[in-house]
Design a protein around this motif. Structure first.
Motif, PDB file in Angstrom:
ATOM      1  N   LEU A   1      -1.340  -0.449   1.288  1.00 56.85           N
ATOM      2  CA  LEU A   1      -0.945  -0.232   2.681  1.00 56.85           C
ATOM      3  C   LEU A   1      -1.982   0.603   3.423  1.00 56.85           C
ATOM      4  CD1 LEU A   1       2.903   0.454   2.478  1.00 56.85           C
ATOM      5  CD2 LEU A   1       1.788  -1.442   3.654  1.00 56.85           C
ATOM      6  N   GLY A   2      -2.544   1.600   2.758  1.00 58.81           N
ATOM      7  CA  GLY A   2      -3.547   2.427   3.402  1.00 58.81           C
ATOM      8  C   GLY A   2      -4.935   1.839   3.391  1.00 58.81           C
ATOM      9  N   PHE A   3      -5.153   0.837   2.569  1.00 61.97           N
ATOM     10  CA  PHE A   3      -6.501   0.311   2.370  1.00 61.97           C
ATOM     11  C   PHE A   3      -6.818  -0.916   3.213  1.00 61.97           C
ATOM     12  CE2 PHE A   3      -9.415  -2.483   0.052  1.00 61.97           C
ATOM     13  CZ  PHE A   3     -10.493  -1.645  -0.170  1.00 61.97           C
ATOM     14  N   VAL A   4      -5.880  -1.871   3.283  1.00 58.72           N
ATOM     15  CA  VAL A   4      -6.212  -3.182   3.835  1.00 58.72           C
ATOM     16  C   VAL A   4      -6.444  -3.150   5.344  1.00 58.72           C
ATOM     17  CG1 VAL A   4      -5.037  -4.438   1.996  1.00 58.72           C
ATOM     18  CG2 VAL A   4      -3.762  -3.813   4.051  1.00 58.72           C
ATOM     19  N   GLY A   5      -5.721  -2.306   6.077  1.00 57.51           N
ATOM     20  CA  GLY A   5      -5.908  -2.253   7.525  1.00 57.51           C
ATOM     21  C   GLY A   5      -7.304  -1.826   7.936  1.00 57.51           C
ATOM     22  N   PRO A   6      -7.783  -0.651   7.481  1.00 54.46           N
ATOM     23  CA  PRO A   6      -9.129  -0.215   7.853  1.00 54.46           C
ATOM     24  C   PRO A   6     -10.228  -1.145   7.380  1.00 54.46           C
ATOM     25  CG  PRO A   6      -7.848   1.633   7.029  1.00 54.46           C
ATOM     26  CD  PRO A   6      -7.033   0.395   6.783  1.00 54.46           C
ATOM     27  N   LEU A   7     -10.067  -1.733   6.207  1.00 54.58           N
ATOM     28  CA  LEU A   7     -11.136  -2.573   5.656  1.00 54.58           C
ATOM     29  C   LEU A   7     -11.066  -4.009   6.150  1.00 54.58           C
ATOM     30  CD1 LEU A   7     -13.444  -1.769   3.666  1.00 54.58           C
ATOM     31  CD2 LEU A   7     -11.602  -0.089   3.876  1.00 54.58           C
ATOM     32  N   ASN A   8     -10.081  -4.370   6.926  1.00 55.76           N
ATOM     33  CA  ASN A   8      -9.997  -5.723   7.476  1.00 55.76           C
ATOM     34  C   ASN A   8      -9.999  -5.671   9.005  1.00 55.76           C
ATOM     35  OD1 ASN A   8      -9.451  -7.826   5.151  1.00 55.76           O
ATOM     36  ND2 ASN A   8      -8.330  -5.995   4.606  1.00 55.76           N
TER      37      ASN A   8
ATOM     38  N   ALA B   1      -6.005   6.576   5.620  1.00 52.68           N
ATOM     39  CA  ALA B   1      -6.564   7.275   4.468  1.00 52.68           C
ATOM     40  C   ALA B   1      -5.530   8.223   3.860  1.00 52.68           C
ATOM     41  CB  ALA B   1      -7.814   8.047   4.878  1.00 52.68           C
ATOM     42  N   SER B   2      -4.696   8.831   4.699  1.00 57.81           N
ATOM     43  CA  SER B   2      -3.663   9.733   4.193  1.00 57.81           C
ATOM     44  C   SER B   2      -2.636   8.982   3.359  1.00 57.81           C
ATOM     45  CB  SER B   2      -2.968  10.442   5.360  1.00 57.81           C
ATOM     46  OG  SER B   2      -3.893  11.208   6.111  1.00 57.81           O
ATOM     47  N   VAL B   3      -2.272   7.780   3.802  1.00 60.44           N
ATOM     48  CA  VAL B   3      -1.339   6.961   3.016  1.00 60.44           C
ATOM     49  C   VAL B   3      -1.958   6.597   1.673  1.00 60.44           C
ATOM     50  CG1 VAL B   3      -0.108   4.756   2.943  1.00 60.44           C
ATOM     51  CG2 VAL B   3      -0.212   6.056   5.082  1.00 60.44           C
ATOM     52  N   CYS B   4      -3.246   6.242   1.705  1.00 57.32           N
ATOM     53  CA  CYS B   4      -3.937   5.900   0.466  1.00 57.32           C
ATOM     54  C   CYS B   4      -4.031   7.121  -0.461  1.00 57.32           C
ATOM     55  CB  CYS B   4      -5.336   5.374   0.801  1.00 57.32           C
ATOM     56  SG  CYS B   4      -6.054   4.326  -0.461  1.00 57.32           S
TER      57      CYS B   4
ATOM     58  N   LEU C   1      -1.987   9.566  -0.527  1.00 64.14           N
ATOM     59  CA  LEU C   1      -0.643   9.844  -1.025  1.00 64.14           C
ATOM     60  C   LEU C   1      -0.379   9.099  -2.328  1.00 64.14           C
ATOM     61  CD1 LEU C   1       2.069  11.252  -0.490  1.00 64.14           C
ATOM     62  CD2 LEU C   1       2.754   9.246   0.841  1.00 64.14           C
ATOM     63  N   SER C   2      -0.914   7.887  -2.433  1.00 67.06           N
ATOM     64  CA  SER C   2      -0.716   7.125  -3.669  1.00 67.06           C
ATOM     65  C   SER C   2      -1.393   7.820  -4.843  1.00 67.06           C
ATOM     66  CB  SER C   2      -1.262   5.706  -3.502  1.00 67.06           C
ATOM     67  OG  SER C   2      -2.674   5.715  -3.362  1.00 67.06           O
ATOM     68  N   GLY C   3      -2.634   8.317  -4.629  1.00 66.31           N
ATOM     69  CA  GLY C   3      -3.310   9.018  -5.709  1.00 66.31           C
ATOM     70  C   GLY C   3      -2.631  10.321  -6.069  1.00 66.31           C
ATOM     71  N   ILE C   4      -2.200  11.075  -5.063  1.00 65.90           N
ATOM     72  CA  ILE C   4      -1.517  12.346  -5.324  1.00 65.90           C
ATOM     73  C   ILE C   4      -0.191  12.106  -6.046  1.00 65.90           C
ATOM     74  CG2 ILE C   4      -0.417  14.321  -4.199  1.00 65.90           C
ATOM     75  CD1 ILE C   4      -2.559  14.065  -1.991  1.00 65.90           C
ATOM     76  N   TYR C   5       0.519  11.074  -5.631  1.00 69.58           N
ATOM     77  CA  TYR C   5       1.784  10.744  -6.294  1.00 69.58           C
ATOM     78  C   TYR C   5       1.541  10.445  -7.774  1.00 69.58           C
ATOM     79  CZ  TYR C   5       5.987   8.073  -7.502  1.00 69.58           C
ATOM     80  OH  TYR C   5       7.125   7.601  -8.117  1.00 69.58           O
ATOM     81  N   GLY C   6       0.474   9.684  -8.074  1.00 71.35           N
ATOM     82  CA  GLY C   6       0.160   9.390  -9.461  1.00 71.35           C
ATOM     83  C   GLY C   6      -0.163  10.636 -10.262  1.00 71.35           C
ATOM     84  N   LEU C   7      -0.815  11.599  -9.625  1.00 73.32           N
ATOM     85  CA  LEU C   7      -1.154  12.843 -10.314  1.00 73.32           C
ATOM     86  C   LEU C   7       0.072  13.737 -10.505  1.00 73.32           C
ATOM     87  CD1 LEU C   7      -4.520  13.661  -8.497  1.00 73.32           C
ATOM     88  CD2 LEU C   7      -4.242  12.876 -10.859  1.00 73.32           C
ATOM     89  N   LEU C   8       1.075  13.593  -9.632  1.00 76.81           N
ATOM     90  CA  LEU C   8       2.266  14.435  -9.725  1.00 76.81           C
ATOM     91  C   LEU C   8       3.298  13.890 -10.710  1.00 76.81           C
ATOM     92  CD1 LEU C   8       2.834  15.414  -5.979  1.00 76.81           C
ATOM     93  CD2 LEU C   8       1.893  16.832  -7.821  1.00 76.81           C
ATOM     94  N   VAL C   9       3.234  12.603 -11.021  1.00 71.01           N
ATOM     95  CA  VAL C   9       4.171  12.008 -11.983  1.00 71.01           C
ATOM     96  C   VAL C   9       3.594  12.194 -13.386  1.00 71.01           C
ATOM     97  CG1 VAL C   9       5.301   9.889 -12.741  1.00 71.01           C
ATOM     98  CG2 VAL C   9       5.006  10.336 -10.297  1.00 71.01           C
ATOM     99  N   PRO C  10       4.207  13.001 -14.215  1.00 70.46           N
ATOM    100  CA  PRO C  10       3.607  13.320 -15.528  1.00 70.46           C
ATOM    101  C   PRO C  10       3.319  12.087 -16.383  1.00 70.46           C
ATOM    102  CG  PRO C  10       5.409  14.822 -15.038  1.00 70.46           C
ATOM    103  CD  PRO C  10       5.443  13.763 -13.979  1.00 70.46           C
ATOM    104  N   ALA C  11       4.234  11.126 -16.391  1.00 74.11           N
ATOM    105  CA  ALA C  11       4.049   9.949 -17.248  1.00 74.11           C
ATOM    106  C   ALA C  11       2.827   9.150 -16.834  1.00 74.11           C
ATOM    107  CB  ALA C  11       5.297   9.070 -17.202  1.00 74.11           C
ATOM    108  N   VAL C  12       2.558   9.094 -15.531  1.00 75.05           N
ATOM    109  CA  VAL C  12       1.382   8.366 -15.055  1.00 75.05           C
ATOM    110  C   VAL C  12       0.121   9.194 -15.268  1.00 75.05           C
ATOM    111  CG1 VAL C  12       0.270   7.334 -13.032  1.00 75.05           C
ATOM    112  CG2 VAL C  12       2.734   7.075 -13.372  1.00 75.05           C
TER     113      VAL C  12
END
Length: 423
Positions: free
Chosen positions: A252-259, A400-403, A405-416
């Motif tokens: 969601l954060g990536f495709v708009g700016p790059l297209n 970029a903030s939405v994008c 957020l995906s990385g931060i969410y992955g870092l905050l979920v211990p299993a991921v």
């Protein structure tokens, strides 16, 4: 028997019975057959889309062209989850072979029709509709094949090889299609696409698949119950469920700016169409480098954490792209985006395939594909409207903030964050 002799005998026996090390994916003929088939299919897809867009633009109005080009997106989004069920029920290789066979026959039929007459837009729209339907079957199946053709410790390498094959198709497909149109018109281009689809079929037929472990509750009921079972499995999984959220947010954060945003950026900076080409070349080079790195290295320690950090850093680069003052700076930023986003995306795919039970992989891949290809593109009109209201910079920052957020969410979920790829 002496102690030394006994020790030597035991050592020799252990050496003789020790399992041979797994062959690297890029040296495995079985994997290379899959890569060759995927490359041929991707090239055929690129040639087909160029030929279709050229034919539609030459035949109808721009509005009609846009409608025909969008027709394939509807069945792909609506049927993607069902395609995952089909891949798990029938087996991914059978579905991929059938998909490429249908695409081959349809495109060669269209090529023959163009040689004989000039079909109306309805015929082109029908072909686009068929392709969208076939894509809904092809994409989950092709994503479910890697764990069936190689050991799990080679999945990162296979994702790297897949990235290289995709970049090859994207970079070479358009020039090949353009050359075919220039030499013999759209009919020749469609014929070339059909031949490329046909080349993948014998390679796929020669694949040797690893046996699928028995899984209770799979393929016992109706297609709808299998789909519900797959969604329950995904929702309850500690790694796979959060990974689907990460895929959706990052795209969601990536495709708009790059297209959408890239064309506006080039227009505002007076870089023209060539500027867009240079920026896309920078992005493709970075993504290709990331794919090559994974292919050669194979194992990435702390893959979940690395994916989260590279995704977050890639988001920073996306925001910086809107403020690049000159074209060389924009190309350099795009290269960084391609490298970081390509690495995080490939690691996400490898983690999905590593942690998912093979019997559910078609359905899980379908959900990931729906997030990327069905839901994320819905942000195109929103991105365009937002740029018109608030300008390029703020929209890039929000995306970029939405994008990020995906990385931060992955870092905050211990299993991921603690997720690893097997050695």
């Amino acid at each position: 028997m002496s102690t030394a002799t006994a020790t030597a005998t035991a050592t020799a026996t252990a050496t003789a019975t020790a399992p041979a090390p797994a062959r690297p994916a890029h040296r495995d003929p079985n994997v290379l057959r899959w890569v060759g088939a995927y490359t041929a299919s991707t090239l055929g897809d690129s040639v087909y889309h160029l030929a279709l867009s050229w034919t539609v633009v030459s035949t109808g109005t721009p509005a009609q062209a846009g409608l025909v080009m969008a027709v394939s997106a509807v069945p792909r989004a609506l049927l993607m989850l069902g395609g995952g069920v089909v891949a798990d029920r029938l087996g991914p290789r059978r579905v991929v072979i059938g998909s490429d066979a249908v695409r081959c026959l349809v495109v060669l039929g269209l090529a023959a029709t163009l040689f004989l007459t000039s079909p109306g837009l309805w015929a082109l729209a029908a072909v686009a509709l068929v392709f969208g339907t076939v894509d809904a079957l092809f994409l989950p199946a092709v994503g479910a094949l890697p764990p069936r053709i190689a050991p799990t410790d080679q999945l990162a390498r296979i994702q790297g090889l897949r990235g290289l094959a995709y970049r090859c198709g994207a970079v070479l497909g358009a020039p090949l299609g353009g050359l075919a149109v220039a030499l013999g018109g759209p009919a020749t281009a469609f014929g070339a696409a059909g031949v490329l689809f046909a080349l993948s079929i014998p390679l796929l037929s020669a694949l040797r698949l690893r046996p699928l472990p028995d899984t209770e509750g799979v393929r016992d009921g109706t297609a709808l119950s299998d789909l519900a079972d797959g969604l329950r499995y995904l929702r309850g999984h500690r790694v796979l469920g959060p990974l689907m959220v990460i895929v959706l947010l990052s795209d969601l954060g990536f495709v708009g700016p790059l297209n959408v945003g890239l064309a506006v950026l080039a227009e505002q900076r007076d870089w023209g169409a060539s500027g867009i080409g240079w920026i896309l070349a920078g992005f493709g080079t970075g993504a290709g480098a990331a794919a090559l790195l994974l292919t050669v290295r194979g194992h990435v320690p702390r893959a979940g954490a690395v994916s989260g950090w590279t995704m977050t850093l890639g988001a920073v680069a996306i925001g910086a792209l809107a403020y690049a003052p000159v074209l060389p700076a924009a190309v350099a930023v795009a290269l960084a985006i391609g490298l970081l986003a390509g690495l995080s995306g490939a690691l996400c795919n490898a983690l999905v395939q590593t942690h998912c039970e093979p019997a559910y992989l078609g359905r899980v891949t379908a959900v990931a594909g729906l997030c990327s290809l069905g839901l994320a593109p819905l942000g195109y009109p929103l991105t365009g409207a937002a740029i018109g209201l608030w300008g390029l910079g703020p929209v890039y920052v929000v995306s970029a903030s939405v994008c990020a957020l995906s990385g931060i969410y992955g870092l905050l979920v211990p299993a991921v964050r603690k997720a690893e790829l097997p050695r």
